[in-house]
Design an enzyme around this catalytic site. Structure first.
Site, PDB file in Angstrom:
ATOM      1  N   SER A   1       0.843  -1.189   0.067  1.00 55.58           N
ATOM      2  CA  SER A   1       0.108  -0.083   0.025  1.00 55.58           C
ATOM      3  C   SER A   1       0.748   1.380  -0.013  1.00 55.58           C
ATOM      4  O   SER A   1       1.590   1.426  -0.790  1.00 55.58           O
ATOM      5  CB  SER A   1      -1.088  -0.067   1.135  1.00 55.58           C
ATOM      6  OG  SER A   1      -1.888   0.953   0.951  1.00 55.58           O
TER       7      SER A   1
ATOM      8  N   HIS B   1      -7.657  -5.515  -0.921  1.00 60.13           N
ATOM      9  CA  HIS B   1      -6.516  -4.863  -0.355  1.00 60.13           C
ATOM     10  C   HIS B   1      -5.834  -5.718   0.755  1.00 60.13           C
ATOM     11  O   HIS B   1      -4.513  -5.379   0.962  1.00 60.13           O
ATOM     12  CB  HIS B   1      -6.940  -3.475   0.141  1.00 60.13           C
ATOM     13  CG  HIS B   1      -5.619  -2.375   0.101  1.00 60.13           C
ATOM     14  ND1 HIS B   1      -5.024  -2.082  -0.962  1.00 60.13           N
ATOM     15  CD2 HIS B   1      -5.221  -1.913   1.186  1.00 60.13           C
ATOM     16  CE1 HIS B   1      -4.082  -1.419  -0.364  1.00 60.13           C
ATOM     17  NE2 HIS B   1      -4.044  -1.118   0.982  1.00 60.13           N
TER      18      HIS B   1
END
Length: 702
Positions: A554, A671
């Site tokens: 991320s 994610h």
């Protein structure tokens, strides 16, 4: 093996007078290029799998990884008047179940079993919320890790469904009323509406379309959090903006008109509601945070936060979390990323500290408001995640006198609990077969700043400059990187690997100032800190540049992407997962617009200059690069997979070296949340096969 070819176009755009070449921009065009993108992703996946699955170590790692993944794991305990609630992932499960028991001596009963919701385990319970009495439960369900939630409310005793609230988008927070629910909703990821947020009240048994609208949020970087008190009298709505500041709105429960309490603030306020009192953790006049209180019984308009009475003053440690247990306040502090717990009375007098097992991380801190007991999870690099109960009624110091002079800053009057109050309730069957050394070292980075880093390796390891080493970092959004147990990483450590975890600027390890030291035009400090960490590991004889890998995901994917483009000579391999890499376009994808407060907006001429200077995708050149493993996910609704796609395509075009540039896209996950166990094992095999292979590490069996 040569990577599959990627269509290259003569594409560019102009921004602030600068022409930006973007030959792989067609990968962004999901609607017009769907078939071509799917074919490209399939080809890249086949190429990545051929490389990863050919690693000699993979077959040896698989049985070990399956074994350590298939153990019973325990979440922390939430106590209510009705009983005790706890998530448990049993050894044969792909998703954790939610259990209930009336007392800790009773057997657990399964209240919710997400394993029954899908055949492949990709439908998950993303979150759950208990009513104050524990008689009702709300939970959010998503598919494939997309974080787009349908919310269900059930009666705990019977399991009967009270109501269903479908399609609430990124809803993560609810507030309870006697006959309904306060909630927020967003638009969907598919229609680009995730940043459209509104707060509503839903009366159980009514049509969702008739729900009262309380508030609409226009700012992309602002997210709401909802709280109600146990007696069902007060509703607090906290609007958190840019991870930097917050406003608070108030309404008596049952009403739908919100009254501003704090407006236009430049600081954070995180409330904990207890009857007519709201305890507020704030960085107002306290970069390391302190605790103040707000009297809710007299709220009728804006309040000056500077006039709120202070309960617990700021100190060197960062005040990270506050909870209530019986009639005491429990505070979790962090000192250089290490957790500490301290007990206070309601007036803010320190009673004593809690003796923790070592240098680790406290998670899931939860107090029983009706009994003198506290529950929390604890883990460290050499301690698997366990669940503890702390008996506040047994609080004493080592001599049993409980003189109450302790504090979490390590002063001479600090006292513990004598060891009788702390009880380990649950622990997974994960016992390391290697004696580990865990060190916290400090090194110098740019501007003469001292940065801490954890270094973990097996006992007796020689610093000969050739040990395979994996350096992990994040550095953003005021998020702390703290000690954690890696069940899959034990094989790496046992085999002679060194694992390092840096606490780079931009994170939350030292409060607001540490975060602001690497925001906007100062973002380069994060990358400087990782570069300096790598150089320290080499200078101190832990490793060399041809035995070093760096890892981040991320925002951490941006960190390793920038470090790789700035210093490709420094490492042998890079693991870059669900990353941000095209920093001139990030604000146009999914949640990206909400992160301009962290990085700046490319639409702003000044911000464009500093972002363009480090944006990994735009700073690639024709040269030798280290081996790279990009990992992304098709259902990621936070960071668009196109970041990894475009970066991989451009690297494969420009790289003149002989190391693999791999890009793997998962089809049924997002994610990172809600992954079934089988998928976690496959990802671990990919990651560690890549590390072992590229760093030339020989596997040592347990």
């Amino acid at each position: 093996m040569n990577p599959p070819p990627t269509r290259r176009e003569n594409a560019s755009y102009e921004r602030h007078g600068t022409v930006v070449e973007d030959p792989y921009r067609w990968l962004e065009n999901g609607e017009d290029e769907r078939e071509a993108i799917d074919e490209w992703v399939d080809a890249q996946n086949d190429h990545a799998d051929a490389s990863l699955e050919s690693a000699a170590v993979r077959d040896a790692l698989q049985p070990e990884f399956e074994s350590v993944a298939r153990v019973t794991d325990y979440g922390s305990i939430a106590a209510r008047p009705s009983g005790y609630f706890q998530e448990i992932e049993r050894e044969d499960d792909d998703q954790a179940v939610l259990t209930y028991r009336e007392s800790l001596e009773d057997d657990r009963e399964v209240l919710l079993d997400p394993n029954e919701w899908s055949e492949d385990g990709t439908v998950a319970m993303g979150w759950w919320s208990l009513s104050p009495d524990g008689d009702r439960l709300a939970y959010g369900v998503d598919e494939g890790g997309n974080e787009q939630y349908d919310v269900t409310v059930i009666e705990v005793a019977s399991g009967d469904v009270i109501d269903e609230l479908p399609d609430l988008g990124r809803c993560h927070s609810v507030g309870w009323a006697s006959d309904g629910l306060y909630y927020y909703r967003t638009g969907g990821a598919d229609d680009g509406g995730q940043l459209e947020k509104s707060i509503h009240y839903h009366a159980f048994g009514t049509d969702l379309a008739d729900d009262a609208l309380l508030y609409e949020i226009d700012d992309p970087s602002t997210w709401p959090q909802l709280q109600t008190d146990r007696d069902g009298e007060h509703l607090l709505v906290t609007l958190v903006s840019a991870w930097e500041r917050s406003e608070i709105l108030y309404a008596p429960v049952g009403e739908t008109e919100l009254t501003p309490v704090f407006e236009g603030t430049d600081h954070l306020y995180v409330p904990l509601v207890d009857g007519d009192t709201a305890y507020l953790r704030t960085n107002l006049e306290a970069p390391t945070y302190r605790l103040v209180e707000l009297d809710l019984s007299s709220v009728d308009g804006p309040v000056d936060p500077h006039e709120l009475p202070e309960v617990i003053s700021a100190r060197d440690g960062i005040l990270k979390t506050v909870t209530l247990a019986d009639d005491r306040l429990i505070c979790r502090y962090e000192h250089a990323a290490v957790s500490e717990l301290e007990v206070f009375d309601p007036e803010g007098t320190s009673l004593h500290t809690v003796d923790l097992p070592g240098l680790g991380t406290v998670t899931g801190l939860s107090g029983n408001r009706d009994e003198p007991e506290l529950f929390f999870g604890y883990e460290s690099f050499d301690h698997p995640p366990a669940v503890f109960r702390y008996d506040l009624a047994a609080e004493t110091d080592g001599d049993g006198n409980g003189d109450g002079n302790g504090n979490a800053d390590g002063n001479e009057n600090e006292i513990g609990n004598g060891g009788d109050a702390l009880e380990e309730l649950d622990r997974p069957d994960l016992e390391s077969d290697v004696d580990l050394v865990v060190e916290q070292v400090w090194y110098e980075s740019t501007d003469d700043v001292e940065v801490p880093m954890f270094v973990i390796h097996r006992e007796g390891l020689e610093r000969d400059g050739h040990n395979p080493t994996l350096l992990y970092g994040y550095g953003g959004f005021e998020i702390s990187v703290t000690p954690s147990y890696s069940r899959f990483g034990q094989a790496f450590l046992r085999s002679g690997g060194v694992y390092a975890v840096g606490n780079f600027r931009g994170g939350g390890e030292f409060g607001k100032d540490w975060h602001r030291a690497a925001r906007h035009e100062r973002k380069q400090h994060t990358f400087d800190d990782m570069i300096a960490a790598a150089e320290y590991l080499i200078e101190q004889g832990y490793t060399s540049s041809d035995r070093l890998a760096i890892q981040g995901g991320s925002n951490g994917g941006l960190t390793v992407g920038a470090v790789m483009t700035q210093r490709p000579d420094l490492m042998r391999a890079v693991l870059c997962h669900v990353p941000l890499l095209d920093m001139l376009q990030f604000h146009t994808f999914l949640l990206g617009e909400s992160w301009t407060t962290e990085y700046g907006s490319p639409d702003d001429p000044d911000a464009f200059e500093w972002i363009y200077e480090y944006s990994p995708y735009h700073n690639l050149e024709e040269r030798d690069y280290p081996a790279v493993f990009f990992k992304t996910a098709e259902s990621d609704t936070r960071v668009h997979p196109v970041h990894a796609w475009k970066m991989a395509a451009r690297m494969q075009e420009l790289d003149t070296g002989e190391h693999p540039i791999l890009c793997k896209t998962d089809r049924d996950t997002g994610h990172g949340t809600g992954k079934p166990t089988w998928m976690i094992v496959e990802e671990a095999l990919d990651t560690w096969s890549f590390v072992f292979e590229e760093l030339g590490l020989e596997y040592v069996a347990p």
